[in-house]
Design a protein around this motif. Structure first.
Motif, short mmCIF file in Angstrom:
data_model
loop_
_atom_site.label_atom_id
_atom_site.label_comp_id
_atom_site.label_asym_id
_atom_site.label_seq_id
_atom_site.Cartn_x
_atom_site.Cartn_y
_atom_site.Cartn_z
N CYS A 92 0.80 -1.22 0.00
CA CYS A 92 0.00 0.00 0.00
C CYS A 92 0.84 1.28 0.00
O CYS A 92 0.41 2.31 -0.52
N GLU A 133 1.57 0.56 -9.75
CA GLU A 133 0.44 0.77 -10.64
C GLU A 133 0.37 -0.28 -11.76
O GLU A 133 -0.72 -0.65 -12.20
N GLU A 147 -11.27 -0.54 2.91
CA GLU A 147 -11.00 -0.21 4.31
C GLU A 147 -11.88 -1.02 5.26
O GLU A 147 -11.57 -1.13 6.45
N HIS A 175 -10.16 3.07 0.60
CA HIS A 175 -8.87 2.38 0.54
C HIS A 175 -8.13 2.74 -0.76
O HIS A 175 -8.72 2.68 -1.84
N PRO A 176 -6.85 3.11 -0.65
CA PRO A 176 -6.13 3.56 -1.85
C PRO A 176 -6.10 2.52 -2.98
O PRO A 176 -6.20 2.91 -4.16
N LYS A 215 -9.68 2.45 -4.55
CA LYS A 215 -9.93 3.67 -5.31
C LYS A 215 -9.24 3.63 -6.67
O LYS A 215 -9.83 3.91 -7.71
N LYS A 216 -7.96 3.26 -6.62
CA LYS A 216 -7.15 3.24 -7.83
C LYS A 216 -7.65 2.17 -8.80
O LYS A 216 -7.75 2.40 -10.01
#
Ligand code: TXA
Ligand code: MG
Length: 350
Positions: free
Chosen positions: A11, A16, A37, A128-129, A132-133
């Motif tokens: 994280c 990517e 999350e 949560h990153p 989202k990504k």
């Protein structure tokens, strides 16, 4: 058996390239589990009925239990739901991205497999990153229930997902542990008064800071006469293999009762597990004792709960005696999950 791609992502140094591969699988109609999350979700393109069906198959999920659609941008709500009230906009503004799911009237584009035939759709923007990504890269909203086999506790660690879904899905992103640990709050905004259909990380108290009124659905307390508005509520979820009993009362009496029951079960030849809190942990001398954390840190308790329930599954215990927690704030969500794990079996310690 599918050849499941296991994708490990750190994280803090998000790779990517790995997420682009996962997003491609999703765009092409495949299934990928990913961390949020709250708990891990099993995602598929929400706009493609065939992709969504794979989720139900992989989980062994009953087709009358609708899925949550996960989005990355506010504009996506408008393409999925109609008539956004001021209240709906206000809660989304206040709690998104985050552990809140909002039920709204759906537009045509949302396939009915997702909504299990309902005219409403549940939507959430996770914080949560990785989630989202991934949604952004997939460029489609993702339908995603918790990434467990139906009936098992929701996964809060990548290992839990592998345990349940390896060989059943196209990809699993392993991205550490989920910090909230219980599933999102489901808030129905289609009626007169906003109603909590499932308590979660965003508590009623928090919702009342932006909404004038918030009700809690009657069917939540295990009241069998109340008709569940959220089809998921009628299923015994989160059930570990052992029979769970919740012991309620003031702390001292609870501990006494659990000790008494543990010795009775031992004499009957049963193996007993005890699920307790840090405060009472030292008081138990027999049974397999596991603490979910301190009563004073319910956020940590929530993030540990499913992990501990799964740990019991790896043991030989026949019965789990669980201490109750006060049903205020996050305690509502914790007790809701514990009650479901226990099939609503409660012992009062007097
Ligand atoms: O935190 C979460 O919400 C996680 C992560 C992955 O986002 N997801 C999750 O999904 O818990 P699931 O499928 O395990 O639970 C979805 C709940 C079920 O109780 C379902 O019945 C309810 O949301 N639900 C979905 N669509 C609904 C609708 N249109 N009306 C009422 N309830 C709905
Ligand atoms: Mg679930």
């Amino acid at each position: 058996m599918k050849n499941t791609m296991i994708i490990e992502i750190d994280c803090d140094r998000m790779d990517e390239k790995k997420l682009i591969i996962a997003a491609k699988i999703l765009r092409e109609g495949g299934t990928v589990a990913f961390p949020t999350e709250t708990v891990y979700g099993l995602g598929a393109n929400a706009l493609e009925a065939e992709a969504v069906k794979k989720i139900f198959e992989a989980k062994g999920r009953p087709s009358d239990n609708p899925l949550i659609v996960h989005i990355a941008r506010m504009e996506e709500v408008k393409s999925l739901a109609k008539e956004l009230s001021e209240d709906a906009l206000r809660v989304m503004e206040a709690f998104w991205p985050g552990p809140l799911t909002v039920v709204l009237n759906k537009k045509e584009v949302v396939p009915t497999v997702i909504t299990a035939g309902l005219q409403t759709v549940a939507i959430r923007m996770p914080a949560h990153p990785i989630a989202k990504k991934l949604i952004a890269l997939a460029e489609v909203p993702l339908a995603a229930p918790s990434a467990n086999i139906s009936g098992k506790p929701s996964p809060t660690r990548g290992e839990h997902v592998v345990e349940d879904l390896d060989g059943r899905v196209d990809g699993i992103i392993m991205g550490g542990s989920c910090h909230v640990g219980v599933e999102s709050t489901v808030l129905d905004m289609t009626g007169e008064i906003p109603t909590i259909l499932r308590p979660g990380g965003i508590t009623r108290e928090m919702l009342l800071q932006v909404l004038e009124r918030v009700e809690v659905d009657g069917a939540l307390g295990g009241d069998t006469d109340a008709i569940p508005k959220s089809p998921g509520m009628k299923y015994t979820h989160y059930a570990p293999k052992a029979a769970v009993y919740i012991v309620k009362g003031i702390e001292e009496k609870t501990v006494e009762k659990i000790k008494e029951l543990a010795s009775v079960y031992r004499i009957e030849g049963k193996k007993v597990g005890i699920l307790c809190f840090d405060e009472s942990y030292p008081q138990y001398q027999e049974g397999l004792v596991k603490s979910v954390g301190s009563r004073r840190e319910l956020n940590l308790v929530a993030s540990n709960l499913f992990k501990v329930l799964r740990e019991f599954d790896g043991t030989e215990v026949d019965i789990i005696l669980a201490e109750a927690v006060e049903e205020a704030d996050l305690g509502q969500a914790i007790m809701n999950r514990l009650m479901k794990a226990a099939g609503y079996r409660v012992i009062n310690a007097k």
